[in-house]
Design an enzyme around this catalytic site. Structure first.
Site, short mmCIF file in Angstrom:
data_model
loop_
_atom_site.label_atom_id
_atom_site.label_comp_id
_atom_site.label_asym_id
_atom_site.label_seq_id
_atom_site.Cartn_x
_atom_site.Cartn_y
_atom_site.Cartn_z
NE ARG A 141 -2.71 1.09 3.52
CZ ARG A 141 -3.93 1.21 4.50
NH1 ARG A 141 -4.97 1.32 4.23
NH2 ARG A 141 -3.27 0.97 5.94
CG ASP B 68 -4.69 2.84 11.00
OD1 ASP B 68 -5.72 3.61 11.33
OD2 ASP B 68 -4.72 2.01 9.91
#
Length: 527
Positions: free
Chosen positions: A163, A447
């Site tokens: 990613r 996150d």
């Protein structure tokens, strides 16, 4: 060794960094920048214009100009090697320990994260690329400060899916013609240049997760990047495969168009639930009670607007032959409190059971201890089948009004929720500024996405004059300021250790102007 003309690397060259930042790799990055960066900037301007329309009273809807795509007869490419069975996917940053643990975890796929679970500290950006290459070569190992050794298993490892950073983030340590490069193109370009052929030699391929997109035009840009990259390196078109995270509110209205733009490179869609909640707050943050959400922990996947989003995602993917991947279970198992652990694991099991029953082909976990739970649930539905793309959910029909039905989300806005948001936001930013993007806080893996919910919710409650249900207090700057001090005091230690994180949190949570992403001002504070 000199850099190509017009390319400047301003970050320090640590041990082995020259193996990644070769003249050939930098020339490839420069071509990507010179070919695509102007379009990237135009698309970011388009995002800003759309946000202004929403602030002025506009809304989101399915696009009339792409109706022919939604009504057309087309399908994405068949699954690539290593992506047929995705029943369990684990996420995490690309430090050496996480890389080894994730690949060894028993998950089918590892989302190797250069985005929300990582901080773009220069050392993380380049060392992560080295770790990925070494993992593919099976030469990666790690020894902890306590002397514990980590090595890769001899047998099958999880399929790597990288990613890169979103289109909005830049890389200040690589300049092309005096301009910062796109973080997206840096992360994609370095991995593709060094690892695409390595992966092909091992029977896999260069696979990616694409974050934060807001329109099919942004997917078209990625597709054009893929075509150029494959042509330059002599890799057949269609070799790259990309799964798009549907994690912005606008993208939910363009799922089919996004798959269409990437169709020869598409590996499906993912329900990026945490960023999606953040985006719902962000896009309609000034619109009052119809878009106010209750405490973060009250917003579950059974809320009407979340249910509509996931049902539409499965229906869309399977209609087009694509994988539909479920959201992340962010719970961190506790080996100290069996009762808390058992209750939380049951919630994870229920979440994955709902996803598997809805037709998802797999789902995410944030911790290796959750892999067996997720695998057991999907094994029970899939059996020996690699996926359930044949479950087309033809009965599903989702309207724009259902996607926008935020007001019917159950729950209250409370001081308990406000305190949690402030504490999580400050603790996360303190860790982020030190170089850690995935942080265990209150038994949850936080996150950037979950931190974004925290700070945007504080901003929304403050700027919409919310009165808290439990305390009866109105949310004000003074209240948030006091709670910040009180929550930092609860953490113990020297409050000065949280001073910079506190300052940054207040900047993105209570200022009149809303920062589009907290990582933007945070990155400017990072060396």
């Amino acid at each position: 060794m000199s850099n190509p003309a017009g390319v400047e690397v301003t970050g320090p060259m640590r041990e082995r960094f020259d193996e990644v930042l070769t003249p050939e790799a930098l020339s490839f990055l420069a071509e990507l920048h010179r070919t695509f960066d102007a379009r990237r900037r135009e698309l970011l301007d388009r995002r800003a214009a759309r946000q202004a329309e929403l602030a002025a009273g506009g809304t989101l809807d399915f696009l009339e100009e792409t109706k022919n795509v939604r009504e057309g007869d087309w399908r994405v490419a068949d699954p690539a090697p290593g992506l047929e069975d995705r029943r369990v996917e684990i996420t995490g940053p690309t430090d050496a320990k996480m890389t080894i643990n994730a690949l060894n975890s028993g998950a089918k796929v590892w989302l190797a994260d250069h985005e929300d679970a990582n901080t773009p500290l220069w050392e993380n950006v380049i060392q992560g690329q080295l770790n990925l290459r070494d993992a593919i070569d099976r030469t990666l190992s790690f020894t902890s400060p306590e002397g514990k050794s980590y090595t890769l298993n001899e047998g099958e490892l999880a399929t790597i899916v990288v990613r890169p950073r979103g289109w909005h983030l830049t890389e200040k340590h690589i300049l092309v013609d005096g301009e910062r490069m796109s973080g997206s193109l840096v992360d994609f370009g370095l991995y593709f240049f060094h690892c695409a052929k390595r992966q092909l030699e091992r029977g896999s391929g260069p696979y990616f997760y694409l974050p934060k997109m807001e329109s099919h035009l942004e997917a078209r840009l990625w597709n054009d990047v893929f075509v150029l990259a494959q042509d330059r390196l002599g890799v057949p078109r269609g070799t790259i495969r990309a799964t798009v995270l549907v994690e912005t509110y606008p993208a939910a209205f363009e799922m089919e168009e996004i798959l269409y733009e990437l169709r020869e490179h598409s590996a499906g869609l993912n329900a990026g639930r945490w960023d999606y909640i953040f985006s719902a707050i962000k896009k309609f943050r000034t619109r009052g009670k119809d878009f106010l959400l209750p405490d973060r922990n009250s917003v579950t996947m059974t809320a009407p607007f979340m249910r509509a989003y996931t049902e539409l995602l499965v229906r869309t993917c399977h209609k087009r032959g694509a994988h539909a991947i479920g959201g992340m279970a962010a719970f961190i198992p506790s080996r100290r409190d069996a009762e808390v652990n058992a209750a939380a694991l049951e919630k994870v099991r229920a979440d994955k059971t709902r996803e598997a029953g809805d037709g998802f082909d797999g789902s995410w976990v944030a911790h290796p201890d959750l892999v067996p739970v997720c695998r057991e649930v999907f094994d029970g539905v899939l059996g020996d089948r690699p996926n359930q793309r044949d479950k087309t959910r033809d009965e599903v029909s989702v309207t724009a009004a259902q996607l926008l039905d935020v007001k019917d989300t159950p729950g209250e806005m409370t001081e308990v929720g406000l305190r949690n948001a402030v504490s999580v936001g400050i603790q996360y930013l303190a860790a982020w500024l030190r170089g850690s993007g995935a942080v265990a806080i209150f038994n949850m893996m936080e996150d950037a996405a979950t931190a974004e919910i925290s700070r945007s919710q504080v901003w929304q409650w403050l700027h919409n004059d919310v009165t808290l249900a439990d305390s009866g207090e109105k949310v004000t700057r003074e209240l948030v300021d006091r709670i910040a001090d009180e929550e930092i005091a609860k953490l113990g230690g020297d409050p000065a250790a949280y001073a910079e994180a506190r300052s940054l949190f207040m900047e993105v949570a209570v200022a009149d102007d809303f920062a589009e992403f907290l990582t933007l001002p945070a990155y400017e504070r990072m060396p």
